[in-house]
Design a protein around this motif. Sequence first.
Motif, PDB file in Angstrom:
ATOM      1  N   UNK A   1       0.845  -1.232   0.065  1.00 24.71           N
ATOM      2  CA  UNK A   1       0.025  -0.207   0.146  1.00 24.71           C
ATOM      3  C   UNK A   1       1.145   1.425   0.383  1.00 24.71           C
ATOM      4  N   UNK A   2       0.500   1.984  -0.927  1.00 27.29           N
ATOM      5  CA  UNK A   2       1.664   3.089  -1.150  1.00 27.29           C
ATOM      6  C   UNK A   2       1.437   4.748   0.150  1.00 27.29           C
ATOM      7  N   UNK A   3       1.906   5.273   0.997  1.00 27.04           N
ATOM      8  CA  UNK A   3       2.547   6.032   0.919  1.00 27.04           C
ATOM      9  C   UNK A   3       1.064   6.519   2.017  1.00 27.04           C
ATOM     10  N   UNK A   4       0.116   7.247   0.408  1.00 26.69           N
ATOM     11  CA  UNK A   4      -0.360   7.909   0.041  1.00 26.69           C
ATOM     12  C   UNK A   4      -2.241   7.177   0.743  1.00 26.69           C
ATOM     13  N   UNK A   5      -2.098   6.210   0.254  1.00 32.19           N
ATOM     14  CA  UNK A   5      -3.454   4.909   0.364  1.00 32.19           C
ATOM     15  C   UNK A   5      -3.222   4.657   2.249  1.00 32.19           C
ATOM     16  N   UNK A   6      -1.789   4.544   2.374  1.00 32.87           N
ATOM     17  CA  UNK A   6      -2.222   4.320   4.464  1.00 32.87           C
ATOM     18  C   UNK A   6      -2.502   5.870   5.122  1.00 32.87           C
ATOM     19  N   UNK A   7      -2.182   6.557   4.732  1.00 34.06           N
ATOM     20  CA  UNK A   7      -2.750   8.408   5.363  1.00 34.06           C
ATOM     21  C   UNK A   7      -4.081   8.364   5.093  1.00 34.06           C
ATOM     22  N   UNK A   8      -4.993   8.289   3.847  1.00 33.44           N
ATOM     23  CA  UNK A   8      -5.988   8.834   3.886  1.00 33.44           C
ATOM     24  C   UNK A   8      -7.254   7.461   4.140  1.00 33.44           C
ATOM     25  N   UNK A   9      -6.467   6.096   4.622  1.00 29.30           N
ATOM     26  CA  UNK A   9      -6.637   5.232   5.419  1.00 29.30           C
ATOM     27  C   UNK A   9      -6.836   5.112   6.844  1.00 29.30           C
ATOM     28  N   UNK A  10      -6.230   5.945   7.304  1.00 28.30           N
ATOM     29  CA  UNK A  10      -5.411   6.880   8.726  1.00 28.30           C
ATOM     30  C   UNK A  10      -6.501   8.132   8.867  1.00 28.30           C
ATOM     31  N   UNK A  11      -6.436   9.196   7.843  1.00 30.91           N
ATOM     32  CA  UNK A  11      -7.508  10.245   7.239  1.00 30.91           C
ATOM     33  C   UNK A  11      -9.026   9.708   7.466  1.00 30.91           C
ATOM     34  N   UNK A  12      -9.206   8.339   7.402  1.00 27.80           N
ATOM     35  CA  UNK A  12     -11.181   8.247   7.163  1.00 27.80           C
ATOM     36  C   UNK A  12     -11.346   7.362   8.722  1.00 27.80           C
ATOM     37  N   UNK A  13     -10.011   6.890   9.199  1.00 23.54           N
ATOM     38  CA  UNK A  13     -10.493   6.186  10.467  1.00 23.54           C
ATOM     39  C   UNK A  13     -10.671   7.128  11.534  1.00 23.54           C
ATOM     40  N   UNK A  14      -9.633   7.852  11.583  1.00 26.40           N
ATOM     41  CA  UNK A  14     -10.337   8.971  12.549  1.00 26.40           C
ATOM     42  C   UNK A  14     -11.082  10.005  12.743  1.00 26.40           C
ATOM     43  N   UNK A  15     -11.954  10.377  11.136  1.00 25.73           N
ATOM     44  CA  UNK A  15     -13.168  10.816  10.722  1.00 25.73           C
ATOM     45  C   UNK A  15     -14.200  10.037  11.430  1.00 25.73           C
ATOM     46  N   UNK A  16     -14.407   9.231  11.565  1.00 25.59           N
ATOM     47  CA  UNK A  16     -15.570   7.453  11.837  1.00 25.59           C
ATOM     48  C   UNK A  16     -15.252   7.477  13.145  1.00 25.59           C
ATOM     49  N   UNK A  17     -14.250   8.114  13.789  1.00 27.67           N
ATOM     50  CA  UNK A  17     -13.822   7.544  15.352  1.00 27.67           C
ATOM     51  C   UNK A  17     -15.105   7.681  15.795  1.00 27.67           C
ATOM     52  N   UNK A  18     -15.246   6.652  17.156  1.00 29.85           N
ATOM     53  CA  UNK A  18     -15.718   7.625  18.934  1.00 29.85           C
ATOM     54  C   UNK A  18     -16.065   9.173  18.596  1.00 29.85           C
ATOM     55  N   UNK A  19     -17.484   9.968  18.671  1.00 35.53           N
ATOM     56  CA  UNK A  19     -17.998  10.700  18.809  1.00 35.53           C
ATOM     57  C   UNK A  19     -16.761  11.933  17.993  1.00 35.53           C
ATOM     58  N   UNK A  20     -16.995  11.864  16.659  1.00 32.01           N
ATOM     59  CA  UNK A  20     -16.141  11.862  15.937  1.00 32.01           C
ATOM     60  C   UNK A  20     -17.156  12.333  14.292  1.00 32.01           C
ATOM     61  N   UNK A  21     -17.408  13.091  13.951  1.00 28.21           N
ATOM     62  CA  UNK A  21     -18.160  12.779  12.276  1.00 28.21           C
ATOM     63  C   UNK A  21     -17.291  14.261  11.519  1.00 28.21           C
ATOM     64  N   UNK A  22     -18.545  14.511  10.556  1.00 23.52           N
ATOM     65  CA  UNK A  22     -18.728  15.300   9.581  1.00 23.52           C
ATOM     66  C   UNK A  22     -19.540  16.198  10.223  1.00 23.52           C
ATOM     67  N   UNK A  23     -19.568  17.395   9.759  1.00 20.81           N
ATOM     68  CA  UNK A  23     -20.634  18.756  10.095  1.00 20.81           C
ATOM     69  C   UNK A  23     -20.821  19.458   8.096  1.00 20.81           C
ATOM     70  N   UNK A  24     -21.739  19.211   7.384  1.00 21.34           N
ATOM     71  CA  UNK A  24     -21.976  19.969   5.805  1.00 21.34           C
ATOM     72  C   UNK A  24     -22.312  21.322   6.966  1.00 21.34           C
TER      73      UNK A  24
END
Length: 60
Positions: free
Chosen positions: A1-24
Amino acid sequence: MSNYAVEMKQTAQAMVASGKGILAMDESNGTCNKRFEKLGIPATEERRRAYRELILTTPG
């Protein structure tokens, strides 16, 4: 897996962590004005700004 893919996966996991989310916050002025009109709130730029600031600054 490329560094970019790893970073994207980590970012996505952080966004959906317990107590986190996205506000549109891309609601158009027209949609916001319709919401205000239903509630009897003056549909002004100042009121829309105050509404958005309230959403962003409310604790919790």
